[in-house]
Design a protein around this motif. Sequence first.
Motif, PDB file in Angstrom:
ATOM      1  N   ALA A  17       0.832  -1.209   0.000  1.00 24.87           N
ATOM      2  CA  ALA A  17       0.000   0.000   0.000  1.00 24.87           C
ATOM      3  C   ALA A  17       0.861   1.252   0.000  1.00 24.87           C
ATOM      4  CB  ALA A  17      -0.924   0.003   1.214  1.00 24.87           C
ATOM      5  N   MET A  18       0.504   2.178  -0.863  1.00 22.18           N
ATOM      6  CA  MET A  18       1.154   3.482  -0.880  1.00 22.18           C
ATOM      7  C   MET A  18       0.588   4.332   0.254  1.00 22.18           C
ATOM      8  SD  MET A  18       3.468   3.812  -3.228  1.00 22.18           S
ATOM      9  CE  MET A  18       3.565   5.546  -3.694  1.00 22.18           C
ATOM     10  N   PRO A  19       1.330   5.359   0.712  1.00 23.44           N
ATOM     11  CA  PRO A  19       0.852   6.187   1.827  1.00 23.44           C
ATOM     12  C   PRO A  19      -0.495   6.851   1.577  1.00 23.44           C
ATOM     13  CG  PRO A  19       3.172   6.615   1.409  1.00 23.44           C
ATOM     14  CD  PRO A  19       2.698   5.723   0.301  1.00 23.44           C
ATOM     15  N   GLY A  20      -0.832   7.113   0.332  1.00 26.20           N
ATOM     16  CA  GLY A  20      -2.098   7.770   0.024  1.00 26.20           C
ATOM     17  C   GLY A  20      -3.310   6.855   0.170  1.00 26.20           C
ATOM     18  N   LEU A  21      -3.096   5.556   0.313  1.00 25.92           N
ATOM     19  CA  LEU A  21      -4.205   4.607   0.453  1.00 25.92           C
ATOM     20  C   LEU A  21      -4.672   4.631   1.902  1.00 25.92           C
ATOM     21  CD1 LEU A  21      -5.998   2.463  -0.841  1.00 25.92           C
ATOM     22  CD2 LEU A  21      -4.207   0.791  -0.409  1.00 25.92           C
ATOM     23  N   GLN A  22      -5.815   5.264   2.137  1.00 24.64           N
ATOM     24  CA  GLN A  22      -6.298   5.481   3.500  1.00 24.64           C
ATOM     25  C   GLN A  22      -7.394   4.520   3.932  1.00 24.64           C
ATOM     26  OE1 GLN A  22      -4.810   7.706   5.639  1.00 24.64           O
ATOM     27  NE2 GLN A  22      -3.341   7.862   3.965  1.00 24.64           N
ATOM     28  N   ASP A  23      -7.858   3.653   3.033  1.00 18.96           N
ATOM     29  CA  ASP A  23      -8.877   2.663   3.375  1.00 18.96           C
ATOM     30  C   ASP A  23      -8.415   1.877   4.598  1.00 18.96           C
ATOM     31  OD1 ASP A  23      -9.904  -0.186   3.305  1.00 18.96           O
ATOM     32  OD2 ASP A  23     -11.131   0.676   1.717  1.00 18.96           O
ATOM     33  N   GLU A  24      -9.254   1.805   5.625  1.00 20.61           N
ATOM     34  CA  GLU A  24      -8.867   1.181   6.895  1.00 20.61           C
ATOM     35  C   GLU A  24      -8.365  -0.251   6.724  1.00 20.61           C
ATOM     36  OE1 GLU A  24     -10.925  -0.074  11.107  1.00 20.61           O
ATOM     37  OE2 GLU A  24     -11.733   1.660  10.054  1.00 20.61           O
ATOM     38  N   PHE A  26      -6.802  -1.507   4.242  1.00 18.21           N
ATOM     39  CA  PHE A  26      -5.588  -1.641   3.446  1.00 18.21           C
ATOM     40  C   PHE A  26      -4.482  -0.627   3.751  1.00 18.21           C
ATOM     41  CE2 PHE A  26      -8.891  -3.552   0.682  1.00 18.21           C
ATOM     42  CZ  PHE A  26      -8.382  -4.840   0.679  1.00 18.21           C
ATOM     43  N   ALA A  27      -4.719   0.348   4.606  1.00 23.97           N
ATOM     44  CA  ALA A  27      -3.682   1.338   4.906  1.00 23.97           C
ATOM     45  C   ALA A  27      -2.436   0.632   5.434  1.00 23.97           C
ATOM     46  CB  ALA A  27      -4.195   2.354   5.917  1.00 23.97           C
ATOM     47  N   SER A 154      -2.146   3.582  -5.887  1.00 25.45           N
ATOM     48  CA  SER A 154      -2.524   3.050  -4.579  1.00 25.45           C
ATOM     49  C   SER A 154      -1.603   1.929  -4.122  1.00 25.45           C
ATOM     50  CB  SER A 154      -3.966   2.507  -4.625  1.00 25.45           C
ATOM     51  OG  SER A 154      -4.872   3.559  -4.843  1.00 25.45           O
ATOM     52  N   TRP A 155      -0.991   1.222  -5.064  1.00 28.58           N
ATOM     53  CA  TRP A 155      -0.186   0.046  -4.733  1.00 28.58           C
ATOM     54  C   TRP A 155       1.134   0.029  -5.487  1.00 28.58           C
ATOM     55  CZ3 TRP A 155      -2.248  -2.808  -0.950  1.00 28.58           C
ATOM     56  CH2 TRP A 155      -3.637  -2.854  -0.801  1.00 28.58           C
ATOM     57  N   LEU A 156       2.158  -0.507  -4.833  1.00 30.09           N
ATOM     58  CA  LEU A 156       3.391  -0.925  -5.490  1.00 30.09           C
ATOM     59  C   LEU A 156       3.312  -2.438  -5.594  1.00 30.09           C
ATOM     60  CD1 LEU A 156       6.023   1.152  -3.474  1.00 30.09           C
ATOM     61  CD2 LEU A 156       5.314   1.536  -5.848  1.00 30.09           C
ATOM     62  N   THR A 157       3.987  -3.020  -6.568  1.00 35.07           N
ATOM     63  CA  THR A 157       3.991  -4.477  -6.704  1.00 35.07           C
ATOM     64  C   THR A 157       5.426  -4.976  -6.784  1.00 35.07           C
ATOM     65  OG1 THR A 157       3.893  -4.440  -9.127  1.00 35.07           O
ATOM     66  CG2 THR A 157       1.789  -4.425  -7.941  1.00 35.07           C
ATOM     67  N   VAL A 158       5.625  -6.184  -6.249  1.00 36.95           N
ATOM     68  CA  VAL A 158       6.941  -6.815  -6.298  1.00 36.95           C
ATOM     69  C   VAL A 158       6.738  -8.324  -6.182  1.00 36.95           C
ATOM     70  CG1 VAL A 158       7.346  -6.659  -3.784  1.00 36.95           C
ATOM     71  CG2 VAL A 158       9.304  -6.727  -5.349  1.00 36.95           C
ATOM     72  N   PRO A 159       7.559  -9.129  -6.887  1.00 37.79           N
ATOM     73  CA  PRO A 159       7.457 -10.575  -6.694  1.00 37.79           C
ATOM     74  C   PRO A 159       7.606 -10.920  -5.205  1.00 37.79           C
ATOM     75  CG  PRO A 159       8.810 -10.114  -8.610  1.00 37.79           C
ATOM     76  CD  PRO A 159       8.539  -8.784  -7.923  1.00 37.79           C
ATOM     77  N   ALA A 160       6.774 -11.846  -4.744  1.00 34.27           N
ATOM     78  CA  ALA A 160       6.747 -12.191  -3.322  1.00 34.27           C
ATOM     79  C   ALA A 160       7.989 -12.956  -2.895  1.00 34.27           C
ATOM     80  CB  ALA A 160       5.501 -13.018  -3.009  1.00 34.27           C
ATOM     81  N   ASP A 161       8.351 -12.766  -1.660  1.00 28.23           N
ATOM     82  CA  ASP A 161       9.412 -13.526  -0.999  1.00 28.23           C
ATOM     83  C   ASP A 161       8.747 -14.178   0.213  1.00 28.23           C
ATOM     84  OD1 ASP A 161      11.459 -14.401   0.684  1.00 28.23           O
ATOM     85  OD2 ASP A 161      12.741 -12.673   0.304  1.00 28.23           O
ATOM     86  N   VAL A 162       8.644 -15.518   0.208  1.00 31.47           N
ATOM     87  CA  VAL A 162       7.898 -16.202   1.272  1.00 31.47           C
ATOM     88  C   VAL A 162       8.503 -15.986   2.652  1.00 31.47           C
ATOM     89  CG1 VAL A 162       6.878 -17.927  -0.257  1.00 31.47           C
ATOM     90  CG2 VAL A 162       9.036 -18.429   0.890  1.00 31.47           C
ATOM     91  N   SER A 163       9.771 -15.624   2.723  1.00 30.72           N
ATOM     92  CA  SER A 163      10.363 -15.374   4.043  1.00 30.72           C
ATOM     93  C   SER A 163       9.722 -14.160   4.719  1.00 30.72           C
ATOM     94  CB  SER A 163      11.879 -15.194   3.949  1.00 30.72           C
ATOM     95  OG  SER A 163      12.211 -13.980   3.314  1.00 30.72           O
TER      96      SER A 163
END
Length: 195
Positions: A17-24, A26-27, A154-163
């Motif tokens: 979540a980016m800082p501008g995403l204020q939805d409770e 997902f903030a 609203s979002w940044l994306t990155v391949p997941a790291d299970v750790s």
Amino acid sequence: MAMDSVPINLTNHFLIAMPGLQDEAFAKSVVYMCEHSDRGALGLVINKPSDINLKNLFDKVELPLRRDDLTESPVFQGGPVQTERGFVLHESMMPGSESVYASTMTIPGGLEMTTSKDVLEALSTGAGPRKVFVSLGYSAWGEGQLESEISDNSWLTVPADVSVIFDTPVEQRYDKALLLLGLQSWMLSSEAGHA
């Protein structure tokens, strides 16, 4: 979404979540994406613990929990959809073959998400997957909705790291996910920039 754009598939990615995403719901959240297609998306928020732990959850479903490593683990708020239903994200029990549990979604990248009680029954006996993440509720987006939110900053994306899911303390998961992009939270702006 433009017809000539290449569809993105964010399965086995983190949404941050980016800082501008204020939805409770997902903030300042990190969402692990279990499925993403042209029909929509489904994920679990991995850094919002609820006020109950796994021992409490197992007591509520009238199962013993014979895994000392899990008793104090929090149950997470996976998202605002079906918050009374449990979702278990876990490592694959038999990689390369069909899941040993009913109602399991195999996620490319080695994880599975199970919604049936048999995974809890396995954990209650002391067996089951070694690494588990349990949430109540999930996050969902309709067709094109997530892509629109990403283009709205609203979002940044990155391949997941299970750790980050299984080995990182909850309070550090947001920052660890950002580090996968080489970013720190102070570098982010709540203002969207469009060319």
